[in-house]
Design an enzyme around this catalytic site. Structure first.
Site, PDB file in Angstrom:
ATOM      1  N   CYS A 113       7.958   3.269 -17.576  1.00 20.66           N
ATOM      2  CA  CYS A 113       9.003   3.828 -16.147  1.00 20.66           C
ATOM      3  C   CYS A 113       9.996   2.457 -15.995  1.00 20.66           C
ATOM      4  O   CYS A 113      11.124   3.244 -15.429  1.00 20.66           O
ATOM      5  CB  CYS A 113       7.807   3.843 -14.652  1.00 20.66           C
ATOM      6  SG  CYS A 113       6.826   4.532 -14.570  1.00 20.66           S
ATOM      7  N   HIS A 251      12.640   1.398  -8.281  1.00 22.39           N
ATOM      8  CA  HIS A 251      11.795   2.982  -9.231  1.00 22.39           C
ATOM      9  C   HIS A 251      10.721   3.848  -7.697  1.00 22.39           C
ATOM     10  O   HIS A 251      10.238   3.140  -7.159  1.00 22.39           O
ATOM     11  CB  HIS A 251      10.271   2.386 -10.176  1.00 22.39           C
ATOM     12  CG  HIS A 251       9.277   3.210 -10.598  1.00 22.39           C
ATOM     13  ND1 HIS A 251       9.779   4.291 -11.502  1.00 22.39           N
ATOM     14  CD2 HIS A 251       8.049   3.154 -10.687  1.00 22.39           C
ATOM     15  CE1 HIS A 251       8.997   4.461 -11.679  1.00 22.39           C
ATOM     16  NE2 HIS A 251       7.470   4.309 -11.614  1.00 22.39           N
ATOM     17  N   ASN A 281       7.562  11.188  -9.250  1.00 21.35           N
ATOM     18  CA  ASN A 281       8.199   9.813  -9.766  1.00 21.35           C
ATOM     19  C   ASN A 281       8.210   9.983 -11.652  1.00 21.35           C
ATOM     20  O   ASN A 281       7.880  10.758 -11.896  1.00 21.35           O
ATOM     21  CB  ASN A 281       6.632   8.867 -10.136  1.00 21.35           C
ATOM     22  CG  ASN A 281       6.617   8.103 -11.303  1.00 21.35           C
ATOM     23  OD1 ASN A 281       7.429   8.249 -11.545  1.00 21.35           O
ATOM     24  ND2 ASN A 281       6.139   6.855 -11.522  1.00 21.35           N
TER      25      ASN A 281
HETATM   26  O1  UT7 Z   1       5.224   4.755 -12.058  1.00 15.14           O
HETATM   27  C1  UT7 Z   1       3.849   3.965 -12.461  1.00 15.14           C
HETATM   28  C2  UT7 Z   1       3.457   3.486 -11.783  1.00 15.14           C
HETATM   29  N1  UT7 Z   1       2.121   4.182 -10.875  1.00 15.14           N
HETATM   30  C3  UT7 Z   1       1.966   4.419  -9.784  1.00 15.14           C
HETATM   31  O2  UT7 Z   1       2.816   2.559  -9.378  1.00 15.14           O
HETATM   32  C4  UT7 Z   1       1.009   4.892  -9.086  1.00 15.14           C
HETATM   33  C5  UT7 Z   1       0.449   3.755  -7.960  1.00 15.14           C
HETATM   34  N2  UT7 Z   1      -1.249   4.192  -7.003  1.00 15.14           N
HETATM   35  C6  UT7 Z   1      -0.647   4.711  -6.170  1.00 15.14           C
HETATM   36  O3  UT7 Z   1       0.366   5.287  -6.095  1.00 15.14           O
HETATM   37  C7  UT7 Z   1      -1.850   5.522  -5.565  1.00 15.14           C
HETATM   38  O4  UT7 Z   1      -3.371   4.488  -5.594  1.00 15.14           O
HETATM   39  C8  UT7 Z   1      -1.781   6.639  -5.375  1.00 15.14           C
HETATM   40  C9  UT7 Z   1      -1.053   8.002  -5.131  1.00 15.14           C
HETATM   41  C10 UT7 Z   1      -2.362   7.743  -7.109  1.00 15.14           C
HETATM   42  C11 UT7 Z   1      -3.445   7.101  -4.842  1.00 15.14           C
HETATM   43  O5  UT7 Z   1      -3.769   6.552  -3.442  1.00 15.14           O
HETATM   44  P1  UT7 Z   1      -4.548   5.797  -3.237  1.00 15.14           P
HETATM   45  O6  UT7 Z   1      -3.998   5.524  -1.622  1.00 15.14           O
HETATM   46  O7  UT7 Z   1      -4.797   4.765  -4.054  1.00 15.14           O
HETATM   47  O8  UT7 Z   1      -6.278   6.495  -3.215  1.00 15.14           O
HETATM   48  P2  UT7 Z   1      -7.082   6.397  -3.738  1.00 15.14           P
HETATM   49  O9  UT7 Z   1      -6.915   6.306  -5.847  1.00 15.14           O
HETATM   50  O10 UT7 Z   1      -8.064   5.608  -3.507  1.00 15.14           O
HETATM   51  O11 UT7 Z   1      -8.205   7.721  -3.591  1.00 15.14           O
HETATM   52  C12 UT7 Z   1      -8.563   7.906  -2.588  1.00 15.14           C
HETATM   53  C13 UT7 Z   1      -9.417   9.499  -2.688  1.00 15.14           C
HETATM   54  C14 UT7 Z   1     -10.308   9.571  -3.416  1.00 15.14           C
HETATM   55  O12 UT7 Z   1     -11.565  10.116  -2.910  1.00 15.14           O
HETATM   56  P3  UT7 Z   1     -13.147   9.190  -2.278  1.00 15.14           P
HETATM   57  O13 UT7 Z   1     -13.242   9.377  -3.726  1.00 15.14           O
HETATM   58  O14 UT7 Z   1     -12.203   8.714  -1.091  1.00 15.14           O
HETATM   59  O15 UT7 Z   1     -13.482  10.863  -1.690  1.00 15.14           O
HETATM   60  C15 UT7 Z   1      -9.460  10.363  -4.357  1.00 15.14           C
HETATM   61  O16 UT7 Z   1     -11.094  10.679  -5.153  1.00 15.14           O
HETATM   62  O17 UT7 Z   1      -8.308  10.425  -2.321  1.00 15.14           O
HETATM   63  C16 UT7 Z   1      -8.601  11.579  -3.631  1.00 15.14           C
HETATM   64  N3  UT7 Z   1      -7.335  11.504  -4.957  1.00 15.14           N
HETATM   65  C17 UT7 Z   1      -6.916  12.798  -4.413  1.00 15.14           C
HETATM   66  N4  UT7 Z   1      -7.607  14.216  -3.134  1.00 15.14           N
HETATM   67  C18 UT7 Z   1      -6.265  14.809  -2.691  1.00 15.14           C
HETATM   68  C19 UT7 Z   1      -7.028  11.230  -5.685  1.00 15.14           C
HETATM   69  N5  UT7 Z   1      -6.571  12.126  -5.550  1.00 15.14           N
HETATM   70  C20 UT7 Z   1      -5.779  12.681  -4.521  1.00 15.14           C
HETATM   71  C21 UT7 Z   1      -5.074  14.547  -4.954  1.00 15.14           C
HETATM   72  N6  UT7 Z   1      -5.736  14.835  -3.582  1.00 15.14           N
HETATM   73  N7  UT7 Z   1      -3.869  14.682  -5.158  1.00 15.14           N
END
Ligand code: UT7
Length: 380
Positions: A113, A251, A281
């Site tokens: 990125c 970014h 992204n």
């Molecule tokens: O450019 C490269 C760099 N990339 C980044 O900087 C990305 C950095 N990370 C993020 O932006 C965030 O961590 C994410 C957007 C990827 C995820 O958000 P989060 O608030 O950290 O969510 P999480 O991974 O803790 O997941 C929370 C819940 C989980 O369910 P449980 O375990 O709480 O039941 C996931 O399974 O959300 C669930 N989940 C989803 N639910 C609906 C994960 N993806 C999805 C989805 N739709 N697409």
């Protein structure tokens, strides 16, 4: 003869027309508009019907025309991105031949990125040391072709696009006035696309498979820390304060990351360019596309001070500080355009999914070139 400065004199973008909405994603993934909007700020992203080199070529052609130049004036092409079609030959050479920029050296920079920020820093350094005088720096990504469309953790986050700038030797104190680049490699395992790269040839995970290792929370924390620290350092080293920054062009991985970085820098969101809702992204393309959109919207003024922090796989990070010149309008326009697209974004995604097995692996194991030969983009 060496130049003291390297001014940004041209800019252009190439965004594929097919738009994939959150609702589209929820037709085949267990996700929702509400979750994606709340957790990321994303609403839409683009899906390309053409190759990355075609997007890059159109963006570069527009940037060159914007600078009032022709491809023959360019002596360096820096192609920033991580979704290259081939390792050999490199992608920059594909842009060189499609543009007809026969005098130009052509190199790929892959820091995921942050590739545009690394590329802009490299081109500026080469111009300042007299190795080049007129460079085109491109940020481009074709992630949808390498996406694991069975994995909701990553499939909702990314989109395709390209943008480019022209950087020219200048005696005026403009262009990059500071650059801090780094790599938080200890956590490099937290973002990996298994199947992209030569080490996968003839292995259980084959070249062309697209299985993402993506630890979102680790990346999130390190992204905020890396971008905030790099921003603070680049400002301190240039001897300017956050108050003097006219616009942050960060970014765009997640609106919450952008807000945290702005908060840490003490800069209000009214001075931050946000495009994550319309493009998701786009990895290496996010910063330059956001810059071009900021110019189009009149948010970059003559003499503006721009802070551009970024973060990506590696885990690479960086922040550059740019003093804009006098001109915020293009000198010319290119007739090059992307060809029309006769399919919806959802249809394009289903075509890609049809080539993958239920685990995101390409059906053939070894991914055949998706776009047989990069064509010379349309002259409109
Ligand atoms: O450019 C490269 C760099 N990339 C980044 O900087 C990305 C950095 N990370 C993020 O932006 C965030 O961590 C994410 C957007 C990827 C995820 O958000 P989060 O608030 O950290 O969510 P999480 O991974 O803790 O997941 C929370 C819940 C989980 O369910 P449980 O375990 O709480 O039941 C996931 O399974 O959300 C669930 N989940 C989803 N639910 C609906 C994960 N993806 C999805 C989805 N739709 N697409």
């Amino acid at each position: 003869m060496t130049a003291l400065h390297a001014a940004i004199t041209g800019w252009g973008e190439a965004l594929p027309p097919a738009i994939l909405t959150n609702e589209d994603l929820s037709t085949f993934l267990d996700t929702s508009d509400e979750w994606i909007t709340q957790r990321t700020g994303m609403k839409e992203r683009r899906v390309s019907h053409v190759s990355a080199v075609e997007m890059a070529t159109v963006a570069a052609a527009r940037a060159i025309a914007c600078a009032g130049l022709t491809p023959a004036d360019v002596d360096l092409i820096v192609y920033g991105g991580c979704t290259n079609e081939e390792a050999v030959p490199n992608s920059a050479s594909g842009v060189q031949v499609a543009l007809g920029a026969t005098r130009a050296a052509a190199m790929d920079v892959n820091t995921a990125c942050t590739s545009f920020l690394y590329g802009l820093s490299t081109a500026t350094a080469m111009i300042r040391t007299g190795m080049a005088r007129t460079a085109v720096v491109i940020g481009v990504e074709l992630i949808t072709q390498y996406m694991d469309w069975t994995n909701r953790n990553v499939a909702v986050l990314f989109g395709d696009g390209a943008a480019a700038v022209v950087v020219q030797a200048s005696d005026r104190a403009e262009g990059l006035i500071g650059s801090v680049l780094g790599c938080d490699a200890e956590a490099r395992q937290s973002l990996r696309v298994r199947g992209l790269g030569c080490s996968y040839a003839n292995k259980a995970v084959s070249l062309g498979d697209t299985i993402w290792d993506f630890d979102g929370q680790v990346i999130f924390k390190r992204a905020v820390h890396g971008m905030a620290a790099a921003s603070a350092r680049v400002l301190a080293e240039a001897g300017v304060t956050a108050d003097q920054v006219d616009l942050v062009v960060p970014h765009q991985a997640n609106l919450r990351i952008i807000e945290a970085v702005a908060r840490s820098a003490g800069i209000g969101m009214d001075r931050v360019m946000v495009t994550v809702h319309r493009y998701g992204n786009m990895s290496a393309a996010t910063v330059p596309v956001s810059l071009v959109d900021a110019l189009k919207e009149g948010r970059v003024k003559p003499g503006s001070l721009l802070l551009m922090p970024g973060f990506g796989g590696g885990l690479t990070y960086g922040a550059v500080l740019v003093r804009w010149g006098d001109r915020v309008t293009p000198l010319g326009e290119s007739s090059m355009t992307l060809p029309p697209c006769d399919r919806t974004a959802l249809e394009l995604v289903h075509e890609i999914r049809a080539r993958q097995d239920p685990h995101g692996r390409s059906a053939a194991g070894l991914m055949a070139p998706v776009f047989a030969e990069s064509r010379v983009p349309h002259q409109g």
